[in-house]
Design an enzyme around this catalytic site. Structure first.
Site, short mmCIF file in Angstrom:
data_model
loop_
_atom_site.label_atom_id
_atom_site.label_comp_id
_atom_site.label_asym_id
_atom_site.label_seq_id
_atom_site.Cartn_x
_atom_site.Cartn_y
_atom_site.Cartn_z
N TRP A 1 0.80 -1.22 0.00
CA TRP A 1 0.00 0.00 0.00
C TRP A 1 0.84 1.27 0.00
CZ3 TRP A 1 1.76 2.36 4.25
CH2 TRP A 1 2.07 1.61 5.40
N ASN A 2 2.13 1.19 0.30
CA ASN A 2 2.89 2.45 0.45
C ASN A 2 3.24 3.09 -0.89
OD1 ASN A 2 4.67 0.25 0.08
ND2 ASN A 2 6.37 1.37 1.01
N PRO B 1 -3.34 -5.85 -5.61
CA PRO B 1 -2.96 -4.67 -4.83
C PRO B 1 -3.53 -4.77 -3.43
CG PRO B 1 -4.84 -4.15 -6.22
CD PRO B 1 -4.47 -5.59 -6.51
N ASP B 2 -3.04 -3.96 -2.54
CA ASP B 2 -3.66 -3.88 -1.22
C ASP B 2 -5.06 -3.30 -1.36
OD1 ASP B 2 -4.24 -2.43 1.52
OD2 ASP B 2 -2.62 -3.84 1.93
N GLY C 1 6.68 -6.39 0.70
CA GLY C 1 5.94 -6.27 1.95
C GLY C 1 6.77 -6.70 3.14
N GLU D 1 10.92 -8.44 -1.82
CA GLU D 1 11.53 -7.26 -1.20
C GLU D 1 10.81 -7.01 0.12
OE1 GLU D 1 10.85 -3.18 -1.06
OE2 GLU D 1 12.45 -2.76 -2.51
N LEU D 2 11.55 -7.14 1.22
CA LEU D 2 10.92 -7.20 2.54
C LEU D 2 11.32 -6.00 3.39
CD1 LEU D 2 11.45 -11.04 2.98
CD2 LEU D 2 9.54 -9.84 1.91
N CYS E 1 10.03 1.49 2.32
CA CYS E 1 10.81 0.33 2.77
C CYS E 1 12.26 0.71 3.04
CB CYS E 1 10.75 -0.78 1.73
SG CYS E 1 9.10 -1.43 1.44
N GLU F 1 10.80 -2.91 12.49
CA GLU F 1 10.49 -1.82 11.59
C GLU F 1 9.25 -1.07 12.08
OE1 GLU F 1 10.47 -1.44 6.76
OE2 GLU F 1 9.29 -3.06 7.63
#
Length: 534
Positions: free
Chosen positions: A174-175, A199-200, A249, A271-272, A305, A403
């Site tokens: 969502w970002n 998508p979110d 996410g 990608e975390l 992120c 995080e």
């Protein structure tokens, strides 16, 4: 420490109503969500983040809807993959122009569904355009067959052929919903794949609009499908039907996706999360550093992120640099507006705002100090939170080890470079880092010692991410694989080894003495070492 009353804002006057952009009509929004299958009748109230008012009722896809989406995408992919590459790329040349021409409408959608400020929304629209520009130049070379030598010179050859994987499942966060929803799909489409995007729920509108622009540019209808729903409800069906999965996410969710992809024997790129550090050297120019650090910490309200959550300052200049940074943070304009006034927008939701607040409260309860900020701002909007600077954060605090993903940063003094590097590396994450200093050779030397997939010198994050020719990904618990660079496209392909033998020389001839054959073979192996083979 400033109080809430001291903080500059651009909030609407009491009793007034934030005016939504004229582009976001009910009919326009309804056309977007009509693209989402939802045969079960369930919907999600997708809200305007600034106000909390519902924009649309977003259909929620059932497992049967997802399977149907994959079937339609797979059918469309067969024709798309048969197109010559130049014909596929022609679509993206047109799409480049359409995405630029409609950037402000896209930004309106991004702001409405995510609550970010105008600058970040407009900059987000640039990412797919940059990705298209890069791969339009690289795709012809990357996807061209490569002829190589075979085991026997002159009479054999081997050709490396790149074949599309089929249907790629993309799970976008969502970002940056528009950027990740489209940018991760573009190289996959260029390579001849179809896409099923999830998508979110909170941010489905901007990628839906982006897909409509791709179709205006000539992308076949049905090639790029969208399904919506909560991750645990639809994620398993999506992964089970995909030929490859791209996910951005949390680390926790990434583990679940990676495990299921592994069981299905399909590839994935993850990608975390990150707990990204910044080391400031003692020769830094404070004016340049403050401007860069502000964006690195508070850009997108800390919901990047790669954003910076830990800053290490030299003990000899700690108070000076701290004072400059805090003063700049306190001067940031916070607000809900569809213009360029606010420098800081909203968090994505009330739930996320409460999570960020809980991290600050936990830190304070365990002995940390709030230098500035630390509070929600319901006077501006339901999910707003102040820019927050902490001191005394330790590893036993939530914001010290996990995080936070909000406008919160912890300042730490250090005595030596070795100590600063050790502190920066003292985390399970390894997505991004930043080093600031006037002596570039020295700063680069420090940067090379940090365990992160991306390290920026005299920048916080944008230089690394915007370098589309270089892979961008995480190490340690921050991910597997990378986007961008040559592998950002090649990961969406399978390699076919097409081998040709012009004459039957790969074994003993009928009636040939086998000792004679072995002697010749060994002689050939000795010669092979001296022969240059591509």
């Amino acid at each position: 420490m400033t109080t809430t009353a001291d903080r500059p804002t651009t909030a609407a006057a009491p009793g007034s109503r934030l005016r939504r952009p004229a582009t976001l009509t009910d009919a326009f929004l309804a056309d977007l969500v009509a693209r989402v299958p939802g045969s079960g009748g369930a919907t999600w109230p997708l809200a305007e983040v600034y106000t909390g008012e519902t924009l649309v009722e977003l259909p929620q896809s059932t497992p049967a809807d997802i399977e149907a989406a994959f079937a339609a995408a797979r059918s469309a992919q067969q024709e798309w993959a048969s197109w010559p590459l130049r014909k596929r790329l022609k679509v993206f040349k047109k799409a480049h122009s359409l995405l630029v021409a409609n950037a402000l409408t896209t930004a309106d959608l991004i702001q409405a569904e995510s609550g970010k400020n105008r600058r970040m929304a407009v900059e987000e629209t640039c990412d797919p355009v940059m990705v298209i520009s890069h791969y339009l130049k690289r795709a012809p070379r990357l996807l061209a067959p490569v002829k190589r030598g075979g085991p026997v010179p002159l009479v054999s050859s081997s050709t490396e052929i790149r074949q599309p994987k089929g249907v790629v499942g993309i799970i976008a966060p969502w970002n940056f919903p528009f950027a990740t929803g489209l940018s991760d799909a573009i190289p996959a489409l260029m390579a001849g794949n179809a896409i099923v995007l999830k998508p979110d729920n909170k941010t489905a509108l901007s990628p839906l609009y982006g897909i409509s622009l791709l179709e205006q540019a000539g992308l076949p209808r049905g090639l790029f499908q969208v399904v919506c729903g909560e991750g645990p409800d639809i994620g398993p069906t999506l992964i089970d039907n995909a030929n490859y999965v791209m996910f951005t996410g949390s680390t926790a969710t990434g583990r679940v996706i990676g495990e299921r992809a592994g069981r299905n024997l399909i590839g994935c790129c993850l990608e975390l999360g990150g707990k990204n550090p910044m080391i400031v050297l003692d020769d830094v120019d404070p004016e340049e550093w403050v401007a860069g650090a502000l964006f690195g910490v508070f850009g997108n309200t800390g919901q990047i992120c790669m954003h910076i959550e830990r800053i290490y300052l030299p003990e000899s200049r700690y108070e000076e640099l701290k004072a400059r940074f805090v003063a700049a943070a306190e001067s940031l304009r916070i607000g809900a507006a569809y213009d360029f006034g606010p420098e800081l927008g909203s968090l994505i939701s009330v739930d996320h705002m409460r999570r960020v607040h809980s991290h600050v409260q936990d830190a304070v309860a365990k002995g940390a100090t709030v230098v500035t900020g630390g509070h929600p701002r319901p006077d501006i909007g339901p999910a707003f939170f102040e820019p927050t600077v902490l001191e005394g954060v330790t590893g036993d605090m939530l914001t010290g080890c996990t995080e936070t993903f909000g406008p919160v940063v912890a300042l730490h003094p250090y005595r030596s470079i070795d100590q600063a590097v050790a502190l920066a590396n003292d985390t399970d994450y390894g997505l991004n880092a930043s080093v600031w200093g006037a002596d570039l050779d020295r700063a680069v030397g420090v940067a090379r010692r940090i365990h992160a997939g991306n390290v920026n010198v005299n920048d916080s994050l944008a230089t690394a991410y915007a370098s589309k020719g270089t892979p961008s990904g995480g190490v340690k618990q921050s991910g597997v694989g990378a986007r961008h660079g040559d592998n950002g496209l090649l990961k969406y392909t399978d390699v076919q080894n097409l081998a040709v033998l012009k004459k039957q020389v790969m074994g003993a001839r009928p009636g040939q003495d086998y000792d004679e054959y072995v002697k010749g073979m060994l002689t050939g192996l000795r010669m092979m070492r001296r022969t240059r083979i591509r």
